[in-house]
Design an enzyme around this catalytic site. Structure first.
Site, PDB file in Angstrom:
ATOM      1  N   ARG A 349       0.797  -1.197  -0.130  1.00 56.69           N
ATOM      2  CA  ARG A 349      -0.021  -0.057   0.023  1.00 56.69           C
ATOM      3  C   ARG A 349       0.942   1.181  -0.041  1.00 56.69           C
ATOM      4  O   ARG A 349       0.552   2.193  -0.565  1.00 56.69           O
ATOM      5  CB  ARG A 349      -0.722   0.067   1.335  1.00 56.69           C
ATOM      6  N   ILE A 371     -12.144  -3.057   5.334  1.00 57.36           N
ATOM      7  CA  ILE A 371     -11.503  -4.176   5.059  1.00 57.36           C
ATOM      8  C   ILE A 371      -9.872  -3.520   4.620  1.00 57.36           C
ATOM      9  O   ILE A 371      -8.745  -3.826   5.353  1.00 57.36           O
ATOM     10  CB  ILE A 371     -11.807  -5.162   3.752  1.00 57.36           C
ATOM     11  N   GLU A 372      -9.749  -3.005   3.431  1.00 57.46           N
ATOM     12  CA  GLU A 372      -8.519  -2.705   2.894  1.00 57.46           C
ATOM     13  C   GLU A 372      -8.282  -1.329   2.114  1.00 57.46           C
ATOM     14  O   GLU A 372      -8.674  -1.236   1.076  1.00 57.46           O
ATOM     15  CB  GLU A 372      -8.083  -3.655   1.872  1.00 57.46           C
ATOM     16  N   GLN A 373      -8.367  -0.302   3.247  1.00 56.36           N
ATOM     17  CA  GLN A 373      -8.011   0.998   2.567  1.00 56.36           C
ATOM     18  C   GLN A 373      -6.478   1.399   2.507  1.00 56.36           C
ATOM     19  O   GLN A 373      -5.829   0.839   3.160  1.00 56.36           O
ATOM     20  CB  GLN A 373      -8.943   2.058   3.579  1.00 56.36           C
TER      21      GLN A 373
END
Length: 526
Positions: A349, A371-373
């Protein structure tokens, strides 16, 4: 010689302080909830200037994936065992929503020779209630307390008191009977237990009344750790209830320590309303001097039970000015002040190596995701501030977004970003407000067209009002979208326990691969 210090000492979203003194340093651990790393430990030589280290920044210690807003790490406990020369850190991972009547959580314990680690593998303690605390007695035994959650009761009684159980340090597990030490006063919501010992008495300090304007600190004592306990003659030794005009509100959830000179201090959470009782900085940490009197009870040195705007340090200390910082990305030092949302900081990321001098953020899920930022933020630490960044981005469709974000949680936030508009065949600047889950997107006709992939983005907050700006040259800044209401980003409006964060974000809702580059991020309290 003395120095007058302004409260709060840890400004902006620093609740639930766990306060100790070891050798020549003060330490305060505070909650970070769904933000990663999961605990921040602040340390100081003088009670005035503080540094910090993040702990639990790895999933082997703490998995926050899918954790609801204001879940995650609640009220960590930091302690030190002189016999073992080890720091102990206890923490709760709160995993469920607040839908009644249940609360799902796990309590863990880790140890380390210093707060910088290395930390041991986590030991799972129990799951009966949150706010675990460990007390190391002078006979070599250790005990763990936590509040107990009883789903069978009426809402105001589900926080059913404080329990205790012995902890076997060799076996690394709880042993023996579970006993209830304190069912609380009529204020209810009894939590945040802290045990300390002096002159043959065991003292149990708790938080009561809930983490809002009725919050208070209760103190009881006993000659036996198992009780029975008697209540402090003042009943509550700290509260801001009934002091509506005072600066510091919501005072409670306290912890005390004695330093090398015999001075006793109490650290406690508080909050500062900006408008209509809303606190955009979240719950902060203040310090107050306390004293022992002839009756062997602890009192505020101020002769009352209310929080004070200042406290005294008994030496001359120069306050370092950290109100203005420009973060650059030549190395990882910027991370000390920044947090990622649920997921740990990772090369999937974030990278400072893919382009020298830039932070590259690889776009992931939307700003609604739990969940997935791909988002990295720091605290807002003053009622008014200015932050800006230089964004370089080449979006290829409307699902590619990158910009500056002002966020309380998924349901309450503002986002100012660059994206691609296929009808204009150009990059544009857009904005979105999410207010209690309801989105409002800046109309396309108000979105500035950019014939560039490089733009300066800025946010200016003046108490309850905020404004986004952009510039192509870092000289002339143009407002976009009109003033907005910052107070929707507060515990009191959003019904949460965190605080407002500001930072950088990138989304790729096509492939989770497209990236944005940020040259710097500056922040200045006003």
């Amino acid at each position: 010689m003395a120095t007058i210090v302004q409260n709060p000492i840890l400004k902006g979203f620093n609740p639930d302080p766990s306060f100790i003194f070891v050798e020549d340093s003060y330490y305060i651990a505070t909650s970070t909830f769904e933000w990663n790393p999961g605990v921040q430990i602040h340390f100081s030589k003088d009670l005035v200037n503080w540094d910090a280290v993040g702990v639990l920044g790895d999933k082997s210690y703490l998995n926050l994936t899918g954790i609801p807003s204001s879940g995650g790490v609640w009220a960590p406990c930091l302690s030190y065992n002189k016999e073992e020369k080890l720091f102990y850190l206890l923490y709760t991972n709160f995993k469920s929503s607040y839908q009644p009547p249940f609360r799902d959580l796990d309590n863990y314990l880790i140890t380390a020779p210093t707060v910088h680690g290395p930390w041991s593998d986590p030991v799972r303690l129990n799951c009966s209630g949150y706010d675990p605390f460990i007390f190391h007695d002078d006979d070599g035994k250790s005990y763990i307390t936590n509040m107990i959650w009883d789903y069978r009761q009426e809402p105001e009684k589900r926080s059913a008191g404080i329990i205790i159980q012995e902890y076997d340090r060799q076996q690394k597990r709880l042993v023996g009977k579970v006993s209830t030490l304190f069912e609380g006063t009529e204020l209810g919501q009894t939590e945040g237990p802290n045990i300390f010992k002096r002159n043959g008495y065991y003292y149990l300090m708790t938080a009561e009344g809930g983490p809002h304007y009725e919050h208070a600190v209760t103190l009881i004592r006993s000659k036996s750790i198992w009780g029975p306990y008697e209540l402090h003659p003042k009943r509550y030794i700290l509260t801001s209830s009934g002091t509506d005009e005072d600066t510091l509100q919501k005072a409670g959830h306290a912890s005390v320590c004695e330093d090398a000179d015999g001075n006793w201090y109490m650290a406690y959470l508080c909050a500062r309303p900006v408008k209509d009782g809303r606190c955009i900085l979240g719950r902060e940490t203040a310090i107050q001097e306390v004293e022992w009197r002839e009756d062997d009870w602890l009192y505020l040195k101020s002769e009352n039970i209310y929080p004070a705007d200042t406290f005294i340090v008994h030496r001359n200390v120069e306050k370092m000015d950290n109100s203005k910082t420009t973060y650059t990305f030549e190395d990882e030092r910027f991370r000390k002040d920044f947090f990622t949302l649920r997921e740990p900081y990772s090369k999937e990321r974030f990278s400072i190596h893919d382009r020298e001098g830039y932070l590259r953020i690889y776009g992931k899920e939307s700003i609604n995701s739990i969940i997935e930022q791909a988002i990295i933020c720091r605290r807002q630490t003053a009622m008014s501030f200015e932050a800006k960044t230089l964004l370089e981005f080449n979006p290829e469709n409307f699902g590619h977004m990158a910009g500056i974000i002002y966020k309380y949680n998924e349901a309450n936030q503002y986002y100012f970003y660059m994206t691609y508009d296929e009808t204009k065949a150009a990059n544009v600047l857009a904005g979105i407000k999410i207010d209690r889950g309801q989105p409002t997107i800046l109309p396309q006709e108000e979105q500035p067209t950019l014939f560039s992939d490089k733009v300066y983005l800025k946010i200016v907050v003046n108490k309850e009002k905020g404004q986004f700006y952009y510039s192509l040259n870092d000289q002339e800044y143009i407002p976009v979208g009109g003033e907005f209401d910052t107070t929707i980003c507060s515990d009191d409006y959003a019904y949460g326990f965190t605080g407002t964060m500001v930072g950088m974000a990138c989304q790729d809702m096509s492939m989770h691969e497209h990236y944005a580059d940020f040259k710097f991020f500056s922040y200045e309290d006003k």
